[in-house]
Design an enzyme around this catalytic site. Structure first.
Site, PDB file in Angstrom:
ATOM      1  N   ASN A   1      -9.491  12.479  -0.155  1.00 50.23           N
ATOM      2  CA  ASN A   1      -8.537  13.343   0.585  1.00 50.23           C
ATOM      3  C   ASN A   1      -8.266  14.593  -0.147  1.00 50.23           C
ATOM      4  OD1 ASN A   1      -7.688  10.336   1.876  1.00 50.23           O
ATOM      5  ND2 ASN A   1      -8.396  11.992   3.268  1.00 50.23           N
ATOM      6  N   LEU A   2      -7.483  15.646   0.246  1.00 50.53           N
ATOM      7  CA  LEU A   2      -7.069  16.708  -0.280  1.00 50.53           C
ATOM      8  C   LEU A   2      -6.226  16.548  -1.326  1.00 50.53           C
ATOM      9  CD1 LEU A   2      -7.673  19.658  -0.522  1.00 50.53           C
ATOM     10  CD2 LEU A   2      -5.677  20.189   1.161  1.00 50.53           C
TER      11      LEU A   2
ATOM     12  N   ASN B   1      -6.402  -2.979  -1.999  1.00 50.88           N
ATOM     13  CA  ASN B   1      -6.297  -1.589  -2.478  1.00 50.88           C
ATOM     14  C   ASN B   1      -4.694  -1.246  -2.930  1.00 50.88           C
ATOM     15  OD1 ASN B   1      -7.460   0.861  -2.324  1.00 50.88           O
ATOM     16  ND2 ASN B   1      -6.441   1.479  -0.715  1.00 50.88           N
TER      17      ASN B   1
ATOM     18  N   TYR C   1     -14.465   3.961  11.199  1.00 56.02           N
ATOM     19  CA  TYR C   1     -12.818   3.849  10.884  1.00 56.02           C
ATOM     20  C   TYR C   1     -11.948   3.995  12.198  1.00 56.02           C
ATOM     21  CZ  TYR C   1      -8.356   4.990   9.223  1.00 56.02           C
ATOM     22  OH  TYR C   1      -6.951   4.953   9.258  1.00 56.02           O
TER      23      TYR C   1
ATOM     24  N   TYR D   1      -0.421   8.525  12.948  1.00 54.78           N
ATOM     25  CA  TYR D   1       0.027   9.511  11.564  1.00 54.78           C
ATOM     26  C   TYR D   1      -1.018  10.599  11.710  1.00 54.78           C
ATOM     27  CZ  TYR D   1       1.752   4.572   9.900  1.00 54.78           C
ATOM     28  OH  TYR D   1       2.293   3.451   9.893  1.00 54.78           O
TER      29      TYR D   1
ATOM     30  N   LYS E   1      -9.334   1.805  15.130  1.00 53.62           N
ATOM     31  CA  LYS E   1      -7.886   2.161  15.378  1.00 53.62           C
ATOM     32  C   LYS E   1      -7.964   2.289  16.831  1.00 53.62           C
ATOM     33  CE  LYS E   1      -6.222   2.466  11.463  1.00 53.62           C
ATOM     34  NZ  LYS E   1      -5.413   1.446  10.901  1.00 53.62           N
TER      35      LYS E   1
ATOM     36  N   GLY F   1       0.831  -1.218  -0.071  1.00 58.78           N
ATOM     37  CA  GLY F   1       0.063  -0.027  -0.088  1.00 58.78           C
ATOM     38  C   GLY F   1       0.911   1.251   0.071  1.00 58.78           C
ATOM     39  N   TYR F   2       0.010   2.435   0.071  1.00 57.99           N
ATOM     40  CA  TYR F   2       0.929   3.706   0.097  1.00 57.99           C
ATOM     41  C   TYR F   2       1.999   3.869   1.105  1.00 57.99           C
ATOM     42  CZ  TYR F   2       1.127   8.958   0.507  1.00 57.99           C
ATOM     43  OH  TYR F   2       1.520  10.065   0.523  1.00 57.99           O
TER      44      TYR F   2
ATOM     45  N   PHE G   1       0.413  -2.639   8.585  1.00 56.67           N
ATOM     46  CA  PHE G   1      -0.173  -1.612   8.045  1.00 56.67           C
ATOM     47  C   PHE G   1      -1.566  -2.002   7.316  1.00 56.67           C
ATOM     48  CE2 PHE G   1       4.272  -0.811   6.932  1.00 56.67           C
ATOM     49  CZ  PHE G   1       4.546   0.566   7.246  1.00 56.67           C
TER      50      PHE G   1
ATOM     51  N   LEU H   1      -4.016  -7.323  -1.658  1.00 54.25           N
ATOM     52  CA  LEU H   1      -3.949  -6.492  -2.896  1.00 54.25           C
ATOM     53  C   LEU H   1      -5.463  -5.842  -3.251  1.00 54.25           C
ATOM     54  CD1 LEU H   1      -1.953  -8.848  -5.430  1.00 54.25           C
ATOM     55  CD2 LEU H   1      -1.223  -6.799  -3.903  1.00 54.25           C
TER      56      LEU H   1
ATOM     57  N   SER I   1      -3.724   6.518  13.906  1.00 55.24           N
ATOM     58  CA  SER I   1      -4.167   7.556  13.234  1.00 55.24           C
ATOM     59  C   SER I   1      -4.682   8.703  14.089  1.00 55.24           C
ATOM     60  CB  SER I   1      -5.414   7.266  12.207  1.00 55.24           C
ATOM     61  OG  SER I   1      -5.987   8.600  11.873  1.00 55.24           O
TER      62      SER I   1
END
Ligand code: NAD
Ligand code: UD1
Length: 336
Positions: free
Chosen positions: A198-199, A35, A148, A176, A152, A10-11, A80, A33, A124
């Protein structure tokens, strides 16, 4: 060390894999996989000129996770794997609880069985809920406001209980703030499916003409220019925070929580203006109503991570925007 990354294609996982390999660690990735794409494995290997091991599997399938631990030497786990879209979690909470919480329970049970007791967990800033006192420190009150966020927060509580029952665990919880940006190579980055929520990914798609214009959600907040303020952190800085956490685990640190942020808040307009410097003014925007559930402003105190992990975010807003644009252009050209 031999480090297992769940969700490592992932990212954030992919950028962390690069920094771990650069620091001399061996990396094993498991990912279902849902995402991410298998191509990311090749790109990590291209950037580092090193190999990683990859097993396609799902943390919800306990027998498969057991096999991963039975067949590999693992010294530490960075966890993650999880789902992260707030809106989707409101629509389908059980999917989020099953994936994030049940998946994590499987992982922890298998870690305990195989005596692998070093863990870094991706939490988060969302666990601070509506806390208004800035900057947010690790002692600020928590209280998630959507499913969500609750996954967490519940996992954090579970980890504290696990540590109380078995203090031979070393557990680092990383909260994060807003990860953005991409690797300098431009070949790994954030590429959300569908229209981004997201922005930064939204701005990136406007900058290359995939989307028409950005809606800025509210310009009447009590902030420096009326738009929302967040603590954006470059994903490569964030990845380095994981390498520092792995070093910390080897000091037998017990359970510790760290904010990973820069400590500086930028407004939506500041981000757009900086991005426009990078892309030549192509980000058009309009002011729209506030988005439900948004708060005006939040940013971290990263002092504890600075002091105890000997880590500090180094990259500025310009670098966050430039690397995002560079990645977006490369993705666009790849798909032509
Ligand atoms: P991502 O979606 O890019 O990466 C998560 C990876 O986990 C994906 O590759 C996905 O395929 C995999 N995955 C999901 N469920 C799985 C399962 N059941 N089994 C195996 N693999 C699974 O997300 P990211 O931005 O890299 O986030 C990584 C972690 O950090 C997540 O836990 C997320 O909640 C947390 N986080 C992210 C942000 C952010 O803004 N990106 C902010 C705070 C916390
Ligand atoms: C969102 C999530 C949060 C998650 C984080 C991951 C919500 C309510 N919160 O936080 O749980 O951990 O992403 O990074 O979804 N904005 C616009 N226009 C847009 C998109 C965003 O003006 O098209 C504004 C928002 O109002 C906000 C800022 O940009 O002020 C940042 O938004 P975003 O990137 O979605 O992050 P968060 O809201 O901080």
């Amino acid at each position: 060390m031999n480090i297992l990354l769940t969700g490592g294609l992932g990212y954030i996982g992919s950028h962390t894999a690069v920094e771990l390999l650069n620091a001399g660690h061996d990396v094993l990735v498991i990912d279902n996989l849902c995402n991410s794409s298998i191509d990311v494995k090749d790109r990590i290997e291209e950037i580092t000129d090193k190999q990683i091991q990859f097993i396609e599997t799902d943390i919800r399938i306990k027998e498969d996770i057991d096999n991963v631990f039975a067949n590999n030497k693992i010294d530490a786990v960075i966890h993650f794997a999880g789902l992260k879209a707030v809106g989707e979690s409101v629509q389908n909470p059980l999917y989020y609880y099953e994936n994030n919480i049940a998946g994590t329970i499987n992982l922890l049970q298998v870690m305990q069985k195989y005596n692998v007791k070093n863990l870094v967990f991706s939490s988060s800033a969302t666990v601070y809920g509506t806390c208004q006192e800035m900057p947010l420190s690790e002692d600020s009150p928590t209280g998630a406001v959507n499913p969500y966020g609750r996954t967490k927060l519940f996992i954090e509580e579970m980890l504290k209980d696990l540590y109380t029952s078995d203090p031979s665990f070393n557990i680092i919880i990383l909260r994060y703030f807003n990860p953005v940006g991409a690797h300098d190579s431009g070949i790994i980055g954030e590429n959300p499916r569908g229209i981004p929520n997201n922005l930064m990914p939204y701005i990136a798609r406007v900058s290359v003409g995939i989307l028409d214009e950005l809606s800025i959600y509210g310009d009447d907040y009590d902030t420096k220019d009326g738009t929302g303020v967040r603590d954006y952190i470059h994903v490569v800085d964030l990845a380095c925070g994981h390498v520092a956490s792995i070093d910390k685990l080897s000091e037998n640190c017990g359970l510790a929580i760290y904010n990973l942020g820069t400590g500086t808040g930028y407004s939506v307009l500041e981000v757009v203006n900086e991005f426009n410097k990078v892309c030549g003014g192509k980000v058009k925007y309009k002011i729209a109503p506030r988005r439900d559930g948004d708060i005006a402003e939040y940013y971290a105190s990263p002092k504890k991570a600075n002091d105890e992990l000997h880590w500090q975010a180094k990259k500025d807003l310009h670098s966050m925007c430039e690397s995002t644009y560079n990645y977006q252009i490369k993705e666009l050209n790849k798909n032509k």
